[in-house]
Design a protein around this motif. Structure first.
Motif, short mmCIF file in Angstrom:
data_model
loop_
_atom_site.label_atom_id
_atom_site.label_comp_id
_atom_site.label_asym_id
_atom_site.label_seq_id
_atom_site.Cartn_x
_atom_site.Cartn_y
_atom_site.Cartn_z
N LYS A 474 22.27 -40.27 91.68
CA LYS A 474 22.71 -41.35 92.57
C LYS A 474 24.13 -41.79 92.22
O LYS A 474 24.96 -42.03 93.10
CB LYS A 474 21.75 -42.54 92.46
N ARG A 475 24.40 -41.89 90.93
CA ARG A 475 25.73 -42.34 90.50
C ARG A 475 26.80 -41.33 90.92
O ARG A 475 27.90 -41.72 91.33
CB ARG A 475 25.71 -42.50 88.98
N LEU A 476 26.48 -40.05 90.87
CA LEU A 476 27.42 -39.03 91.32
C LEU A 476 27.67 -39.13 92.81
O LEU A 476 28.81 -38.99 93.28
CB LEU A 476 26.90 -37.64 90.95
N GLU A 477 26.61 -39.34 93.58
CA GLU A 477 26.80 -39.50 95.02
C GLU A 477 27.69 -40.71 95.31
O GLU A 477 28.55 -40.66 96.20
CB GLU A 477 25.46 -39.66 95.72
N SER A 478 27.51 -41.76 94.58
CA SER A 478 28.34 -42.96 94.77
C SER A 478 29.79 -42.66 94.42
O SER A 478 30.72 -43.08 95.12
CB SER A 478 27.82 -44.11 93.89
N ALA A 479 30.00 -41.93 93.34
CA ALA A 479 31.36 -41.57 92.94
C ALA A 479 32.02 -40.68 94.00
O ALA A 479 33.20 -40.85 94.32
CB ALA A 479 31.33 -40.85 91.60
N LEU A 480 31.26 -39.75 94.56
CA LEU A 480 31.81 -38.88 95.60
C LEU A 480 32.12 -39.67 96.86
O LEU A 480 33.12 -39.41 97.55
CB LEU A 480 30.81 -37.76 95.89
N THR A 481 31.27 -40.62 97.18
CA THR A 481 31.53 -41.47 98.35
C THR A 481 32.82 -42.24 98.18
O THR A 481 33.64 -42.34 99.10
CB THR A 481 30.36 -42.46 98.55
N LEU A 482 33.03 -42.77 96.99
CA LEU A 482 34.26 -43.52 96.72
C LEU A 482 35.47 -42.59 96.79
O LEU A 482 36.53 -42.94 97.34
CB LEU A 482 34.17 -44.17 95.34
N ALA A 483 35.34 -41.37 96.25
CA ALA A 483 36.44 -40.41 96.29
C ALA A 483 36.79 -40.06 97.73
O ALA A 483 37.96 -39.96 98.10
CB ALA A 483 36.06 -39.16 95.51
N ALA A 485 36.27 -41.94 100.36
CA ALA A 485 36.89 -43.11 100.99
C ALA A 485 38.36 -43.19 100.63
O ALA A 485 39.21 -43.50 101.48
CB ALA A 485 36.16 -44.37 100.54
N GLU A 486 38.69 -42.90 99.41
CA GLU A 486 40.08 -42.97 98.98
C GLU A 486 40.90 -41.85 99.63
O GLU A 486 42.07 -42.03 99.96
CB GLU A 486 40.16 -42.86 97.46
N ALA A 487 40.26 -40.69 99.82
CA ALA A 487 40.99 -39.57 100.40
C ALA A 487 41.27 -39.77 101.88
O ALA A 487 42.28 -39.31 102.40
CB ALA A 487 40.20 -38.28 100.20
N THR A 488 40.39 -40.47 102.57
CA THR A 488 40.54 -40.61 104.02
C THR A 488 41.11 -41.95 104.43
O THR A 488 41.58 -42.11 105.55
CB THR A 488 39.17 -40.44 104.70
N GLY A 489 41.02 -42.94 103.52
CA GLY A 489 41.50 -44.27 103.86
C GLY A 489 40.57 -45.02 104.77
O GLY A 489 40.87 -46.12 105.25
N ASP A 490 39.41 -44.44 105.02
CA ASP A 490 38.45 -45.11 105.87
C ASP A 490 37.62 -46.07 105.03
O ASP A 490 37.62 -46.05 103.82
CB ASP A 490 37.52 -44.07 106.53
N SER A 491 36.89 -46.95 105.67
CA SER A 491 36.11 -47.94 104.95
C SER A 491 35.04 -47.30 104.10
O SER A 491 34.71 -47.77 103.04
CB SER A 491 35.45 -48.92 105.93
N ARG A 492 34.47 -46.23 104.55
CA ARG A 492 33.45 -45.56 103.78
C ARG A 492 33.82 -44.12 103.52
O ARG A 492 33.48 -43.55 102.52
CB ARG A 492 32.11 -45.60 104.51
N ALA A 493 34.47 -43.51 104.48
CA ALA A 493 34.84 -42.11 104.28
C ALA A 493 36.03 -41.74 105.12
O ALA A 493 36.40 -42.39 106.02
CB ALA A 493 33.69 -41.21 104.64
#
Length: 493
Positions: A474-483, A485-493
């Motif tokens: 779960k923690r890895l999925e959260s980290a990937l979600t954050l990554a 979001a940062e790559a796209t500049g979108d609120s979640r992705a």
């Protein structure tokens, strides 16, 4: 940064050799279709409200996908009921299949049934080359934390402090064992290492002499509960460029419920004042505030945010590992609340970074573009092979958590490693030797999990701690979600 490519959803599935049209003709076709096991093992589909992702396990590429792709991939690994894609037209399916084919051709998406491009599974990685040490400079502590794995400091034995000459001998051994490796790491640990600062000062001075004589680079880290973190000690850590791990569990009530003085008194007010004063003296110095959460604060996201609000910008939180009968242990029924805390943490971090008040969360700092070396992907921390712990008496153990456990003494600082077979045993405990890891999508990111936790919970380093695995995924999925979001500049992705 991760490779982010939206997949227009259509069909997905699609055989590498037989082509898209075969898939577009209908998912009922079996010939050339990836197996369910292959899809589950090498394509990880996960999402949060408003965002859906596909992680390619073998290449590490991360893709944003739409709802149709989500459903089709889900049917491939039978995670969604058959018929879930009945609303998707043949043309749309063909378009998705085309996109997936293109990604496979580009090498950013692996064909699900491709085998791992790794060494053969029967290969041992050997005893390794030691390049890091954990010095238990104090088997004693001035606090009595309820969940302490170290028996409140003594690690199951008598309370003692490491003589400086033992620590210096340990560094001599480290420089000898490390051979041609240039960058070395040494952690000061306990118990509470600040109880033995004179030895720490002497050992650091000795280490700097060894650096100068050898041309190697020695990085020191010190873990402290902050109760005795005075300005003088903080100045020493700053002057010697020593990274710090500051143990604080978050909100006052949460912290004081577990982390008490040896006389049972609260500690939060004092350690917070000491830690904040210290951090303010090292704007560029490396540190982490490290907390532990238990089943008594499954809303640990509030503890993380509390620490961020207090001014700490580098934070790490770990789940406690305790016997099932412990009032602190995290159980299966607690996992939904743990997952919800990680989801909320991602939302909060995205929002705060946009507001210019972001902070680092250790476990979300993934380097997808430049991941760890092969050995770390297979074995993780290197316990017993590249990393050993040293007791106050000079005994060597595979890592700090194995200290005091029967059968794990590897040697001592004076005569060196007398039992290399222990290192070899850890070398054999790679992800391909663990049946549960071989089919897990997180295998290259968690590298089989913590050996010590596995041994504590299952009595063997060959079987990972299952609750820990689920939290890690779960923690890895959260980290990937954050990554993403940062790559796209979108609120979640």
């Amino acid at each position: 940064m991760p490779d982010l490519l939206p997949v227009r959803l259509q069909d997905l599935l699609h055989p590498r050799k037989s082509g898209v049209q075969e898939i577009a003709n209908g998912l009922e076709l079996q010939r050339g279709r990836p197996t369910r096991a292959g899809v589950s093992r090498n394509w990880r589909r996960f999402g949060v409200p408003g965002a859906r992702f596909l992680l390619d396990v073998q290449s590490g590429s991360l893709h944003c996908i739409d709802e149709a792709a989500w459903d089709v991939i889900g049917q491939l690994d039978e995670a969604v009921p058959r018929g879930a894609i009945a609303h998707i037209g043949a043309d749309q399916i063909a378009e998705v299949a085309h996109d997936l084919d293109m990604l496979i051709e580009e090498g950013t998406l692996s064909y699900p049934d491709d085998p791992d491009t790794m060494p053969n599974t029967g290969q041992t990685l050997g005893p390794g080359v030691v390049k890091a040490m954990c010095l238990h400079v104090a088997h004693d502590c001035d606090m009595r934390c309820g969940y302490c794995f170290a028996g409140t400091g003594g690690f199951g034995g008598g309370r003692s402090l490491m003589p400086a000459e033992v620590g210096c001998a340990a560094l001599d051994l480290l420089f000898k064992l490390s051979g041609g490796i240039r960058h070395l790491d040494v952690d000061f640990f306990g118990g509470e290492p600040l109880l033995n600062m004179e030895a720490v000062r002497t050992i650091v001075k000795h280490g700097r002499r060894l650096e100068a004589a050898s041309g190697k680079v020695l990085k020191f880290t010190l873990t402290t509960n902050c109760l005795g973190l005075t300005p003088d000690i903080g100045g020493f850590l700053n002057d010697n460029n020593i990274a710090a791990v500051l143990s604080i569990d978050g909100r006052p009530a949460v912290h004081d419920a577990v982390r008490r003085t040896e006389h049972g008194g609260p500690t939060h007010e004092r350690i917070m004042a000491n830690a904040l004063q210290f951090v303010q003296t090292r704007p560029d110095g490396e540190y982490y505030v490290r907390g532990t959460y238990t089943r008594r604060n499954l809303d640990f996201v509030d503890d993380v945010l509390y620490l961020a609000d207090m001014g700490f910008d580098s934070i790490s939180f770990e789940p406690v590992v305790s016997p099932p009968e412990s009032p602190y242990s995290i159980r299966e029924q607690d996992l939904p609340q743990v997952y919800a805390s990680y989801d909320r943490l991602v939302d909060e971090m995205i929002a705060r970074r946009r507001q210019g008040r972001g902070f680092r969360f250790f476990h979300f700092d993934l380097n997808l573009a430049n991941g760890p070396c092969l050995a770390k992907r297979l074995l993780g921390c290197g316990a017993g092979r590249e990393y050993v712990a040293v007791t106050p008496a000079g005994e060597l153990y595979p890592c700090h958590q194995f200290v005091g456990r029967d059968g794990f003494i590897m040697g001592d600082v004076r005569s060196g490693i007398a039992r290399p077979e222990i290192g070899s045993e850890f070398g054999r405990a790679h992800i391909y030797a663990k049946p549960v890891c071989r089919g897990c999508w997180a295998r290259y990111m968690c590298s089989g999990g913590c050996h010590a936790n596995a041994h504590q919970m299952n009595g063997t380093i060959a079987e990972p701690y299952s609750i820990g695995c689920r939290i890690t995924r779960k923690r890895l999925e959260s980290a990937l979600t954050l990554a993403a979001a940062e790559a796209t500049g979108d609120s979640r992705a």
